[in-house]
Motif scaffolding. Structure first.
Motif, mmCIF file in Angstrom:
data_model
loop_
_atom_site.group_PDB
_atom_site.id
_atom_site.type_symbol
_atom_site.label_atom_id
_atom_site.label_comp_id
_atom_site.label_asym_id
_atom_site.label_seq_id
_atom_site.Cartn_x
_atom_site.Cartn_y
_atom_site.Cartn_z
ATOM 1 N N LEU A 58 0.860 -1.188 0.000
ATOM 2 C CA LEU A 58 0.000 0.000 0.000
ATOM 3 C C LEU A 58 0.895 1.236 0.000
ATOM 4 C CD1 LEU A 58 -2.602 -1.001 2.755
ATOM 5 C CD2 LEU A 58 -2.925 -1.110 0.277
ATOM 6 N N LEU A 59 0.762 2.076 -1.011
ATOM 7 C CA LEU A 59 1.644 3.239 -1.146
ATOM 8 C C LEU A 59 0.846 4.533 -1.131
ATOM 9 C CD1 LEU A 59 3.906 2.098 -4.155
ATOM 10 C CD2 LEU A 59 4.090 1.441 -1.748
ATOM 11 N N ASP A 60 1.282 5.473 -0.299
ATOM 12 C CA ASP A 60 0.736 6.818 -0.394
ATOM 13 C C ASP A 60 1.352 7.481 -1.626
ATOM 14 O OD1 ASP A 60 -0.657 9.105 0.138
ATOM 15 O OD2 ASP A 60 0.490 9.668 1.916
ATOM 16 N N PHE A 87 -2.791 4.052 -1.803
ATOM 17 C CA PHE A 87 -3.639 4.259 -0.617
ATOM 18 C C PHE A 87 -3.414 5.694 -0.188
ATOM 19 C CE2 PHE A 87 -4.351 3.658 4.088
ATOM 20 C CZ PHE A 87 -5.723 3.558 3.973
ATOM 21 N N THR A 88 -4.323 6.583 -0.559
ATOM 22 C CA THR A 88 -4.009 8.002 -0.534
ATOM 23 C C THR A 88 -5.260 8.852 -0.417
ATOM 24 O OG1 THR A 88 -2.892 9.731 -1.818
ATOM 25 C CG2 THR A 88 -4.115 8.082 -3.067
ATOM 26 N N ASN A 89 -5.044 10.161 -0.270
ATOM 27 C CA ASN A 89 -6.147 11.126 -0.322
ATOM 28 C C ASN A 89 -6.216 11.823 -1.671
ATOM 29 O OD1 ASN A 89 -7.144 10.831 2.361
ATOM 30 N ND2 ASN A 89 -5.427 12.034 3.142
ATOM 31 N N HIS A 90 -5.248 11.588 -2.533
ATOM 32 C CA HIS A 90 -5.230 12.232 -3.848
ATOM 33 C C HIS A 90 -6.351 11.664 -4.723
ATOM 34 C CE1 HIS A 90 -1.439 14.573 -3.711
ATOM 35 N NE2 HIS A 90 -1.129 13.688 -2.772
ATOM 36 N N ARG A 93 -7.863 12.119 -11.300
ATOM 37 C CA ARG A 93 -8.011 10.997 -12.223
ATOM 38 C C ARG A 93 -6.692 10.679 -12.927
ATOM 39 N NH1 ARG A 93 -10.069 9.814 -17.540
ATOM 40 N NH2 ARG A 93 -11.612 8.131 -17.489
ATOM 41 N N ALA A 94 -5.937 11.720 -13.262
ATOM 42 C CA ALA A 94 -4.667 11.515 -13.954
ATOM 43 C C ALA A 94 -3.666 10.750 -13.090
ATOM 44 C CB ALA A 94 -4.071 12.853 -14.376
ATOM 45 N N VAL A 95 -3.691 10.995 -11.782
ATOM 46 C CA VAL A 95 -2.775 10.282 -10.892
ATOM 47 C C VAL A 95 -3.167 8.803 -10.818
ATOM 48 C CG1 VAL A 95 -1.838 10.146 -8.554
ATOM 49 C CG2 VAL A 95 -2.333 12.369 -9.556
ATOM 50 N N VAL A 96 -4.461 8.537 -10.807
ATOM 51 C CA VAL A 96 -4.928 7.139 -10.846
ATOM 52 C C VAL A 96 -4.362 6.455 -12.091
ATOM 53 C CG1 VAL A 96 -6.920 5.603 -10.923
ATOM 54 C CG2 VAL A 96 -7.062 7.757 -9.635
ATOM 55 N N LEU A 108 -6.961 3.157 -3.965
ATOM 56 C CA LEU A 108 -7.883 3.237 -2.829
ATOM 57 C C LEU A 108 -7.746 4.584 -2.138
ATOM 58 C CD1 LEU A 108 -7.008 -0.250 -1.255
ATOM 59 C CD2 LEU A 108 -8.545 0.229 -3.182
ATOM 60 N N LEU A 109 -8.884 5.166 -1.745
ATOM 61 C CA LEU A 109 -8.859 6.397 -0.966
ATOM 62 C C LEU A 109 -8.940 6.072 0.516
ATOM 63 C CD1 LEU A 109 -11.143 8.799 -3.041
ATOM 64 C CD2 LEU A 109 -8.649 8.565 -3.070
#
Length: 213
Positions: A58-60, A87-90, A93-96, A108-109
């Motif tokens: 799981l990576l932020d 596993f982040t708050n970002h 869509r582009a980052v996904v 995952l948020l």
């Protein structure tokens, strides 16, 4: 495919101690998941992977030494069988898309509930691309940036953009590219004009949204 009694080994990379503690509380061996390690930066995790492998990482996205997007790529190069999940708050869509392009098995948020969290990890270990519910909604609708044409960049502009994303200063970039500082400044100015931003942070964000990084 995961057998019913097989325990999933998982590692978490996040620079917030409360997140690390919370994940350990959610995942317990009796639920079929054990947390093999927690890390606050990418390099420590990469060092760990050279000694021990895990099934799920799981990576932020925002880490002290590198982005989760870059770390994902390095993890998949080092351990292709490790399933990487953002596993982040970002919520961009582009980052996904960047994470998926670098080999991630899902996104995952952090606002998801424990049951959904566990279900997503199980889906990922079974080879599915998994998203938390809110990410599914994000992926289902295009953003204005998605509809905006991507400005063409020269080869040198792409090099400068990558170095900006790595946090390099103008003198460092000039030395690495064997050009003058004035040339670097000109390329940076052109990049900010093309992407319609006014500072380095906004430049990197816009580049990610345009999938230029």
């Amino acid at each position: 495919m995961l057998q019913d009694k097989e325990v999933i080994t998982l590692a978490v990379v996040d620079d917030h101690p409360m997140i690390l503690e919370g994940v350990q509380r959610v995942f317990q061996p009796e639920q079929g998941v054990t947390v093999a390690g927690t890390f606050t930066n990418g390099n420590d995790f990469l060092g760990f992977l050279q000694q021990q492998q895990v099934q799920v990482a799981l990576l932020d996205i925002t880490l002290p030494d590198m982005s989760g997007v870059e770390l994902c790529r390095k993890v998949k190069q080092l351990c292709p069988d490790t399933c990487v999940l953002a596993f982040t708050n970002h919520q961009e869509r582009a980052v996904v898309m960047q994470m998926l392009q670098n080999g991630a098995g899902g996104y995952l948020l952090k606002n998801m509930g424990p049951e959904e969290f566990l279900q997503c990890v199980r889906e990922a270990i079974q080879g599915q691309i998994t998203f938390s519910a809110e990410v599914k909604q994000i992926m289902a609708r295009p953003t204005p940036q998605d509809l905006k044409s991507i400005p063409p960049l020269t080869r040198r502009e792409k090099q400068v953009l990558q170095l900006v994303a790595e946090g390099k200063t103008n003198p460092q970039m000039a030395e690495e590219l064997s050009v003058s500082i004035l040339t670097v400044e000109t390329h940076r100015k052109n990049l900010m004009q093309k992407l319609e931003v006014k500072n380095a942070a906004a430049l990197v964000k816009a580049a990610l949204e345009c999938r230029l990084l």
